[in-house]
Design an enzyme around this catalytic site. Structure first.
Site, PDB file in Angstrom:
ATOM      1  N   ARG A  47     -12.577  -4.816  -6.179  1.00  0.00           N
ATOM      2  CA  ARG A  47     -12.381  -5.765  -5.035  1.00  0.00           C
ATOM      3  C   ARG A  47     -13.537  -5.846  -4.244  1.00  0.00           C
ATOM      4  O   ARG A  47     -14.487  -4.971  -4.165  1.00  0.00           O
ATOM      5  CB  ARG A  47     -11.371  -4.560  -4.076  1.00  0.00           C
ATOM      6  CG  ARG A  47     -10.070  -4.402  -4.412  1.00  0.00           C
ATOM      7  CD  ARG A  47      -9.371  -3.775  -3.129  1.00  0.00           C
ATOM      8  NE  ARG A  47      -9.822  -2.941  -2.558  1.00  0.00           N
ATOM      9  CZ  ARG A  47      -9.499  -2.328  -1.337  1.00  0.00           C
ATOM     10  NH1 ARG A  47      -8.506  -2.861  -0.829  1.00  0.00           N
ATOM     11  NH2 ARG A  47     -10.006  -1.686  -0.432  1.00  0.00           N
ATOM     12  N   ASP A  89       2.724  -5.293   8.525  1.00  0.00           N
ATOM     13  CA  ASP A  89       1.392  -4.444   8.277  1.00  0.00           C
ATOM     14  C   ASP A  89       0.230  -5.277   8.162  1.00  0.00           C
ATOM     15  O   ASP A  89       0.019  -6.248   7.223  1.00  0.00           O
ATOM     16  CB  ASP A  89       1.584  -3.755   6.939  1.00  0.00           C
ATOM     17  CG  ASP A  89       0.402  -2.817   6.644  1.00  0.00           C
ATOM     18  OD1 ASP A  89      -0.828  -3.061   7.197  1.00  0.00           O
ATOM     19  OD2 ASP A  89       0.327  -1.484   6.330  1.00  0.00           O
ATOM     20  N   TYR A 105     -10.155   0.172  11.303  1.00  0.00           N
ATOM     21  CA  TYR A 105     -11.386   0.491  10.376  1.00  0.00           C
ATOM     22  C   TYR A 105     -12.142  -0.619   9.391  1.00  0.00           C
ATOM     23  O   TYR A 105     -13.089  -0.187   8.786  1.00  0.00           O
ATOM     24  CB  TYR A 105     -11.575   2.030   9.991  1.00  0.00           C
ATOM     25  CG  TYR A 105     -10.367   2.264   9.333  1.00  0.00           C
ATOM     26  CD1 TYR A 105     -10.187   1.939   7.975  1.00  0.00           C
ATOM     27  CD2 TYR A 105      -9.417   3.024   9.899  1.00  0.00           C
ATOM     28  CE1 TYR A 105      -9.135   2.388   7.062  1.00  0.00           C
ATOM     29  CE2 TYR A 105      -8.308   3.358   9.004  1.00  0.00           C
ATOM     30  CZ  TYR A 105      -8.221   3.265   7.795  1.00  0.00           C
ATOM     31  OH  TYR A 105      -7.160   3.711   7.035  1.00  0.00           O
ATOM     32  N   LYS A 106     -11.228  -1.540   9.164  1.00  0.00           N
ATOM     33  CA  LYS A 106     -11.586  -2.508   8.137  1.00  0.00           C
ATOM     34  C   LYS A 106     -12.244  -3.663   9.005  1.00  0.00           C
ATOM     35  O   LYS A 106     -13.464  -3.477   9.428  1.00  0.00           O
ATOM     36  CB  LYS A 106     -10.411  -3.006   7.282  1.00  0.00           C
ATOM     37  CG  LYS A 106      -9.631  -1.877   6.711  1.00  0.00           C
ATOM     38  CD  LYS A 106      -8.312  -2.226   5.914  1.00  0.00           C
ATOM     39  CE  LYS A 106      -7.663  -1.272   5.395  1.00  0.00           C
ATOM     40  NZ  LYS A 106      -8.176  -0.411   4.143  1.00  0.00           N
ATOM     41  N   PHE A 135       0.821  -1.303   0.064  1.00  0.00           N
ATOM     42  CA  PHE A 135       0.208  -0.010  -0.089  1.00  0.00           C
ATOM     43  C   PHE A 135       0.823   1.242  -0.134  1.00  0.00           C
ATOM     44  O   PHE A 135       1.685   1.098   0.732  1.00  0.00           O
ATOM     45  CB  PHE A 135      -0.877   0.040   1.312  1.00  0.00           C
ATOM     46  CG  PHE A 135      -1.996   1.235   1.284  1.00  0.00           C
ATOM     47  CD1 PHE A 135      -3.034   0.951   0.195  1.00  0.00           C
ATOM     48  CD2 PHE A 135      -1.866   2.298   2.172  1.00  0.00           C
ATOM     49  CE1 PHE A 135      -3.953   1.900   0.453  1.00  0.00           C
ATOM     50  CE2 PHE A 135      -2.699   3.355   1.944  1.00  0.00           C
ATOM     51  CZ  PHE A 135      -3.840   3.214   1.229  1.00  0.00           C
TER      52      PHE A 135
END
Lengths: 395, 395
Positions: free
Chosen positions: B368, B194, B219-220, B125
């Site tokens: 996605r 990560d 938050y995922k 990312f």
């Protein structure tokens, strides 16, 4: 005229009196807004909507449809007039400590390498000093800690940048932002101002005084809520040279391009890092509504009148010698708090709180009373001094 | 048995089925929980209480009385079992990007100076790569970007530290955390993992695999809300050597001593920086209640079953050759999302969203679909594939 009566008259004449209704208050005298501002009445409803509708119903769509993505700049622009900044120079996000790091590393990187010193005011709030040490270590500089009274002469050809508090968190002393900024500039140095105890309390005049960079918190006089995100100001003409040590994807020129190569965005968003903390961010935005049509000059006038009156009441009510104000008497040197040195200050503050007067205690011997002009009344100031006298006299 | 019927059977047999009621959902098929998790039903009430009572009524007292001050460690310990960590090693606060900076600088400082390389997985990312560049620049190292398939051989005597994503945000590929960690250790290097796309989606086993440091977002798959604070793991035996580049007052051994000299706290709090963002922090804490009595192994089982079933439906419903899955087929290499390459992917995703199937689009050509086992059903997976087929066939 006795002091309660004088308080009544002052409250009647107060042009900000109606603002008190914009906050959730009770019968406590709350003089700790310099630590955590009171709850603005607009926040609970707004938070409920953010949680239930924007997050709960719109979910991911809110990043665009509810304006989440651009909130750091938008809210920065809402804070800007309160600190005398034109739009496009302030971004909100991260803690004050993290912003001190960005600002100080950014300032040091704008300086020539032979300027090997970062000057810090020696009475600073601790985090500023710790972060300055880290910024110095990571940019090949050393920290020089100087008493604020000697700052003016400390700036020299070795100064890369200075980090100065606008108002001392302990004593409430207001430092000379225009004069010190000019002195630093005369020495070829940049200054980072920490506005934690002045933003929302008094006019700062960032643009007018040519300040280079500034940081500030939003949970004190701006009432943004516990740990609400801090702000970073980078003067417009310095923005192209601002080289952040925290180049997260939110500060990329094209964040959704997902490029492996970093290219810094123009303008205030260059100070962003990662995904902004939306709940706290939007609570802050709602909290800022109380500033609509409030000139910061009126806030300053009332702040000085409140602290003057509080000191008058303390002098009148307390036996001589029991407390000593370490807050400067001249208005030009005073922030929006009064700090009293006092024996057994910790216990005295506990007793005050038990009687409904909330200030705070700073070791070893300081009682701090913060005066937020938007919701503190003259009657509050009189009652605080009166209760303090009762507590002191029964010890 | 047709696919809708199969979905019904699978949902009936789903041991996590009841968890769906712990979330606020509607008739949307929400497959974007790998970007922003859905709202847990416990959050709105808790947030209202935090705002109105803890902030509004208790105000400053909540720092102690409502447990605000210790929330970063407390919530870290709540996340710990989900990622296989014993208590006392995780602290919550700041964004993922800021935590990547802390972790990578901290790791580099634990390495000998002659180890002058920071190895980063080249498909990371973006923010991880940008921050790695900054960490390298500020610790006298250089970044070596390596394709994940070649990471194992990239670790060598010059490697100070590596930064690797557990799950690739784009393809959904799961990297070999145990194997790569062992390979780095064999080369004398440290690894920062990560976990943004694995925390809450699959067992991580931080302690079991001897991971050094890790960061992750909340938050995922942890459903903490937009921009909720990230977490930092520093393995217990490394904590005394963890030298943070962001030594704010919250990580001081005696934060209220207000000492001008920094002394790092022991344990996980050493990873703290400034005042934590309490509203977002406590929303996250409420969101984590959905994990009570949920074994992460059950989540993983359902996640693999969901992505298998979705791929089965895609194969059955879509004309051959219209999409290509870039998500690995072997379970050992798959996270909790399916990524499909597709012509006109941006427009296809817009059409899907208009028909109530929410995934997201990553340039230039990727659809996605994230599968959060706590609230996504097999019927959702079947419907998503069916609507995708409709959209594709009408183009």
């Amino acid at each position: 005229m006795n002091l309660p009566e004088k308080a009544r008259k002052l409250d009647e004449a107060d042009v900000l009196r109606a603002k008190r209704a914009d906050f959730v208050l009770d019968d406590t005298v709350y003089l700790d807004g310099n630590s955590l501002g009171a709850l603005p009445a607009a926040v609970p409803g707004r938070m409920a909507d953010v949680v239930a509708r924007e997050w709960g119903r719109l979910r991911i769509r809110s990043w665009t449809e509810s304006g989440w993505w651009t909130s750091p700049e938008r809210i920065g622009d809402r804070i800007a007039p309160l600190v005398g900044a034109a739009p496009g120079q302030i971004v909100v996000g991260d803690s004050t400590s993290v912003n001190v790091f960005k600002a100080l590393v950014g300032a040091a990187r704008m300086a020539h390498a032979e300027r090997d010193e970062i000057v810090v005011d020696a009475t600073t709030f601790p985090t500023d000093g710790y972060i300055a040490e880290s910024a110095a270590r990571m940019t090949g500089r050393r920290v020089v800690a100087v008493d604020p009274s000697e700052l003016r002469t400390a700036f020299g050809p070795r100064t890369a940048a200075a980090l100065v508090n606008h108002v001392d968190y302990r004593s409430g002393r207001l430092h000379d932002l225009p004069g010190l900024t000019a002195a630093a500039h005369a020495a070829g140095a940049l200054v980072v101002w920490d506005l934690c105890h002045s933003a929302g309390a008094l006019p700062v005049g960032l643009d007018a005084h040519g300040v280079d960079l500034a940081v500030g918190c939003t949970y004190k006089y701006l009432n943004g809520g516990p740990g609400s995100p801090a702000f970073l100001y980078v003067r417009e003409d310095l923005q192209p040279r601002f080289d952040s040590p925290l180049p997260g994807w939110n500060s990329h020129r094209d964040p959704f391009g997902m490029s492996p190569r970093y290219e810094a965005a123009d303008g205030a968003p260059r100070g962003r890092v990662g995904t902004p903390d939306i709940l706290s961010m939007l609570a802050l935005e709602a909290a800022l509504e109380v500033w609509d049509e409030v000139p910061i000059e009126a806030v300053r006038d009332k702040s000085l009148a409140l602290t003057d009156f509080f000191l008058e009441c303390v002098t009148a009510y307390l036996p001589a010698g029991r407390v000593e104000s370490i807050t400067p008497v001249p208005h030009a040197e005073r922030g929006s708090q009064v700090a009293l040195r006092c024996a057994d200050a910790g216990e005295v503050m506990d007793a005050l709180i038990a009687r409904g007067v909330v200030g705070d205690y700073r070791r070893p011997d300081v009682l701090r009373f913060g005066f937020t002009p938007l919701y503190v009344s003259f009657a509050d100031a009189e009652r605080a001094a009166r209760v303090l006298a009762e507590v002191i006299s029964t010890r």
